[in-house]
Design an enzyme around this catalytic site. Structure first.
Site, short mmCIF file in Angstrom:
data_model
loop_
_atom_site.label_atom_id
_atom_site.label_comp_id
_atom_site.label_asym_id
_atom_site.label_seq_id
_atom_site.Cartn_x
_atom_site.Cartn_y
_atom_site.Cartn_z
CB ILE A 89 -4.18 -9.45 -9.40
CG1 ILE A 89 -4.87 -8.46 -10.35
CG2 ILE A 89 -2.67 -9.50 -9.64
CD1 ILE A 89 -4.43 -7.00 -10.16
CB CYS A 90 -4.08 -10.99 -13.74
SG CYS A 90 -3.93 -11.02 -15.55
CB ALA A 91 -3.71 -15.60 -15.15
#
Length: 210
Positions: free
Chosen positions: A121-123
């Site tokens: 998730i995210c980066a």
């Protein structure tokens, strides 16, 4: 439920039952705390055995906003173990610290060879999975910043698609989609009834996409 997801597969991982699903959540200094805690909390509620592993030399990691989280083990302690799922929180420089771990890289490569579930998730989809060449044949999403999206071979950048599932890979966008992400993982492994049950107990709108 499941809106926006692609190629979703439900059911317990091969060789596992819903009573003994094992999950590894690697963390490092700078990992995103909302994502880390949400992943662990929701999967534990579902019945999974979750192990939080530090990729740093010490167990206690300082998260991206200063919260300190104590891991269960160092990543080296579990390098010879297999897990039904390996799920990576994002955050910076947390994702970079995950990417630098040669032990974690080897575990992710082995996980993918077994076609076992990997989440990020995210980066983390861009900084970890794409950097290691694991997303070359998969659609994926990540934090919607150009410098992350351009790292994805097949990016999905749509506000109404918080979670993308492509075969054994599940990716999501950021802290605000962490609950969607975690419930998607629950639905894939434990089934939609369990995901709906947990959504209800946590006061999550069942019409939300996961």
């Amino acid at each position: 439920m499941s809106a926006g997801a692609t190629e979703t597969a439900a059911g317990a991982p091969h060789g596992a039952t819903v009573e003994n699903v094992s999950v590894l959540v690697p963390i490092g200094n700078g990992s995103e705390e909302i994502e880390t805690v949400t992943i662990q909390d929701v999967l534990v509620r579902a019945g999974a055995k979750v192990t939080v592993a530090s990729v740093m030399p010490e167990l206690v990691c300082t998260m991206s906003r200063g919260l300190k989280v104590q891991a269960d083990v160092l990543i080296e302690d579990v390098k010879n173990e297999t897990f039904d799922m390996i799920i990576l929180p994002g955050g910076m420089p947390g994702a970079e610290n995950l990417q630098k771990s040669t032990v974690l890289k080897s575990m992710l490569e082995a996980q993918n060879q077994r076609k076992a579930r990997i989440g990020a998730i995210c980066a983390a989809p861009a900084v970890v999975l794409a950097a290691h060449g694991l997303l070359n044949d998969h659609k994926a999403t990540c934090f919607p910043a150009a410098h992350f999206l351009e790292k994805l071979p097949h990016p999905v950048d749509e506000d109404d698609t918080p979670v993308v599932v492509s075969e054994n890979f599940t990716t999501s966008r950021g802290p605000g989609t962490a609950m969607n992400f975690a419930l998607s993982l629950v639905e894939q492994v434990f089934g939609s009834a369990k995901a709906l049950e947990l959504a209800g107990t946590m006061m999550v709108d069942p019409n939300e996409s996961w």
